[in-house]
Each structure stands twice: as C-alpha cells, then as structure tokens.
Design a protein around this motif. Structure first.
Motif, PDB file in Angstrom:
ATOM      1  N   SER A 185      -1.499 -21.213  -0.872  1.00 14.09           N
ATOM      2  CA  SER A 185      -1.643 -19.841  -1.355  1.00 14.09           C
ATOM      3  C   SER A 185      -1.145 -19.772  -2.791  1.00 14.09           C
ATOM      4  N   ARG A 194      -1.665 -13.669  -4.017  1.00 15.16           N
ATOM      5  CA  ARG A 194      -0.695 -12.595  -3.945  1.00 15.16           C
ATOM      6  C   ARG A 194      -0.106 -12.370  -5.337  1.00 15.16           C
ATOM      7  N   PRO A 197      -3.756  -6.297   0.807  1.00 15.19           N
ATOM      8  CA  PRO A 197      -2.449  -6.955   0.886  1.00 15.19           C
ATOM      9  C   PRO A 197      -2.072  -7.724  -0.383  1.00 15.19           C
ATOM     10  N   LEU A 239       2.787  -7.320  -3.552  1.00 16.56           N
ATOM     11  CA  LEU A 239       4.061  -7.283  -2.849  1.00 16.56           C
ATOM     12  C   LEU A 239       5.124  -6.883  -3.857  1.00 16.56           C
ATOM     13  N   TRP A 290       9.742  -7.550   0.862  1.00 20.23           N
ATOM     14  CA  TRP A 290       8.741  -7.073  -0.070  1.00 20.23           C
ATOM     15  C   TRP A 290       7.913  -5.972   0.591  1.00 20.23           C
ATOM     16  N   GLN A 307       4.490  -4.350   1.200  1.00 14.11           N
ATOM     17  CA  GLN A 307       3.068  -4.698   1.158  1.00 14.11           C
ATOM     18  C   GLN A 307       2.245  -3.512   1.647  1.00 14.11           C
ATOM     19  N   VAL A 328       7.798  -7.121   4.445  1.00  9.60           N
ATOM     20  CA  VAL A 328       7.641  -8.513   4.872  1.00  9.60           C
ATOM     21  C   VAL A 328       8.543  -9.393   4.017  1.00  9.60           C
ATOM     22  N   GLN A 343       7.553 -14.834   6.131  1.00  2.95           N
ATOM     23  CA  GLN A 343       6.650 -14.165   7.081  1.00  2.95           C
ATOM     24  C   GLN A 343       5.227 -14.107   6.531  1.00  2.95           C
ATOM     25  N   GLU A 344       5.108 -13.818   5.248  1.00  5.16           N
ATOM     26  CA  GLU A 344       3.780 -13.772   4.642  1.00  5.16           C
ATOM     27  C   GLU A 344       3.141 -15.157   4.607  1.00  5.16           C
ATOM     28  N   ARG A 374       1.839 -16.003   8.007  1.00  9.30           N
ATOM     29  CA  ARG A 374       0.569 -15.332   8.278  1.00  9.30           C
ATOM     30  C   ARG A 374      -0.583 -16.013   7.538  1.00  9.30           C
ATOM     31  N   LEU A 375      -0.338 -16.351   6.279  1.00  3.99           N
ATOM     32  CA  LEU A 375      -1.391 -16.988   5.490  1.00  3.99           C
ATOM     33  C   LEU A 375      -1.703 -18.396   5.981  1.00  3.99           C
ATOM     34  N   ASP A 378      -8.115 -12.601   3.589  1.00  2.00           N
ATOM     35  CA  ASP A 378      -7.981 -11.196   3.232  1.00  2.00           C
ATOM     36  C   ASP A 378      -9.327 -10.508   3.341  1.00  2.00           C
TER      37      ASP A 378
END
Length: 318
Positions: free
Chosen positions: A196, A238, A267, A270, A290, A292, A301, A305-306, A309-310, A316
């Motif tokens: 990411s 992000r 999303p 952040l 952060w 979001q 989040v 955690q982000e 998820r990613l 997205d």
C-alpha cells in the motif's frame, strides 16, 4: 512474504567494523558515527532528541558525541529558538562539507544531497519547524515497523519526485486549471505480501484550513483520475494528514465529515492529531488513532488495523 528493504547504513557500518579504524581530524570514526552522519544527510535537519531516538541509548551520550562530531567539522548546527518545537532550546544538526566528503569516501552514496543552509529568519525557521515535524514522523514510522515484524517499509521519499499533477475545474473562472500536488513525504508499507502506498501531509498550521481542505480535495480528484487508475489496480493509496493542533484537526474533520454525508464512501484520507514532543516516543505511532471517512460517518482506526484490512486484498470503491 516480501523481504524488508534494509537501509545501506547497516552495510556501511558492517564494512567499517571489518576494516582498519578510521581516524579523521583526530577522532576515531565509529560505525554509529557513519550512521548518524548518513541520517542527518538524508533528512536535512535533525535535533539532538531525534538523533538520540534513532541511534543512542541516552541524551547525555548523544549530546557528547554530536558535540565531538560538530567540533571536528563533520556537522553544522544551530540552536532551535524556544517554542519552535514546543521544547526548550535544542541543537539542530545538518551535514557539513567535511561530513559529506567522509560519507562519499566510504560509499555513502549521497552525491545528490546538498549542504543545507539556514538563516535565523521567520520564513527559514518555519521551514525548519515543518522539516523537523516530518522527520519525527519518519522516526516514529521506523519504530512502528521495528515493533511490527510483519510490516516492512519501502521507498521513503521526501523530494520533488513525489509531485502529482492533475487538471481540475475552477468554479470561479469556469475553466480547467493545472494543479501540482506536492506531498511532504511518500512511502510504501507491505503486509502479507500486499503493498500500500502512503502520502504524508505533515500539517504545521502554516497553511489556511481552506487551502488545506482544497489540497485534500485535489488528492481525491487525482485518485479518481486516469493517471491514478493503473496504479490503483496494484495497490491502495492513503493520504495521512498529521496535525500538531487539536483544534485545527477537529475543524478539519468536521469540514470533511459534512461533505462525506452527501458523497460515496472515501477511505483515502486519514487524519490524526499528536503533540509534536511525543511523536518520537516508543510505540506512539502504533497506538495513534486516525479519523477515516465513510459515507455519512467517520471512524477511528490505527495504522496497523488499516494495514490488516488492506492486506486482505480489499479494493477501495471507485
């Protein structure tokens, strides 16, 4: 799992350990000295506290060694005016010509890095304050990666190469305007083989909130543009907005929340607030929440955690 990208600092230090000790200007240059000089050169400016967080076990030893490197001409320094960092006056170091030459003679690979010049003028000091804020984030990010072995950091940059260009409509003139977006830093994080990309906006309060909001809106337009479409198929993007004013952060969140109530979930952004003097403390970034934005609501989040998820490969919404 993708391998972590190691800085060449470790390689340089390892080579020095296996060679004859370096004696320069009457001082024995240690592997840590090379790492310190390299860090200062890469980041332009670092405070004593920042250098301590990355390389030394105590401030006393940090000050003693930095003073020695400075007195031998390998570093330049100025004293931070009171209040610039929210801290007592503190030395700020930059690389000198002699320090740069030492790194070049031992494979430092920093030919393109210029010798910083800074004068005690308001504009220069604002630039310095912003640069130090960005560098504190980098130190905190490296600490976050060290404390999360499943995450690796790639491709950190804070130069003109991360400028984004797009065309946006100007409502006032009813024409299309070419806009350049210059982030404060760019980096990529890898978790579970999923990469990411992140753009950093280190907000020091010098830009009006209206202008900052417009800049973040431009990121959203860029994300939906054809220029970003190809990249979006391989990784998620992000934009991290790190703010040093709680009130300013709350106002920005409220402004963006109002617009998100009538728009699809997005999303991309952040936003977080943190006291500047706590940013480089151990594990601070990992525990930072952060804000979001989703459709009609905002949620909190953490960075991990982000990434979790990613790393599941979720894409997205366009």
């Amino acid at each position: 799992m993708a391998q972590k990208q190691h800085s060449h600092l470790t390689t340089i230090a390892s080579e020095i350990r296996n060679t004859t000790p370096i004696i320069e200007s009457g001082i024995r240059i240690t592997p840590r000295d090379i790492c310190v000089l390299e860090s200062v050169a890469e980041n332009q400016f670092l405070t004593t506290t920042q250098i301590c967080a990355s390389h030394f076990p105590s401030l006393h030893r940090t000050r003693k060694r930095l003073n020695r490197l400075w007195s031998c001409g390998f570093l330049q320094r100025i004293i931070v005016p009171h209040g610039l960092e929210g801290l007592p006056p503190e030395a700020v170091y930059s690389i000198s010509r002699r320090g740069r030459q030492l790194l070049l003679s031992h494979g430092g690979g920093i030919e393109s890095i210029a010798i910083p010049k800074l004068k005690s003028r308001p504009g220069s000091l604002l630039f310095l304050s912003h640069t130090l804020f960005r560098n504190s984030f980098r130190i905190a990010l490296e600490d976050f990666v060290r404390n999360n072995p499943s995450v690796s950091l790639q491709a950190w940059r804070h130069d003109a190469s991360i400028t984004l260009r797009l065309v946006v409509p100007d409502k006032r003139t009813q024409t299309l305007q070419r806009v350049s977006l210059r982030a404060d830093a760019y980096f990529r994080l890898i978790k579970n083989d999923w990469e990411s990309e992140f753009y950093l906006e280190a907000d020091n309060g010098t830009m009006t909130l209206t202008r900052l909001t417009a800049k973040l809106k431009a990121y959203q337009i860029w994300r939906q543009s054809p220029m970003h479409a190809t990249n979006a198929t391989t990784m998620c993007t992000r934009v991290l907005v790190l703010m040093s004013s709680r009130k300013r952060a709350e106002n920005l969140v409220e402004t963006i929340s109002r617009s998100s109530r009538t728009s699809p979930a997005n999303p991309l952004l952040l936003i977080a607030y943190i006291k500047r003097d706590t940013l480089i403390k151990t594990c601070v970034l990992g525990n930072l929440h952060w804000c979001q934005f989703e459709h009609k609501r905002a949620r909190k989040v953490t960075l991990l955690q982000e990434l979790d998820r990613l790393s599941t490969g979720q894409k997205d919404a366009p």
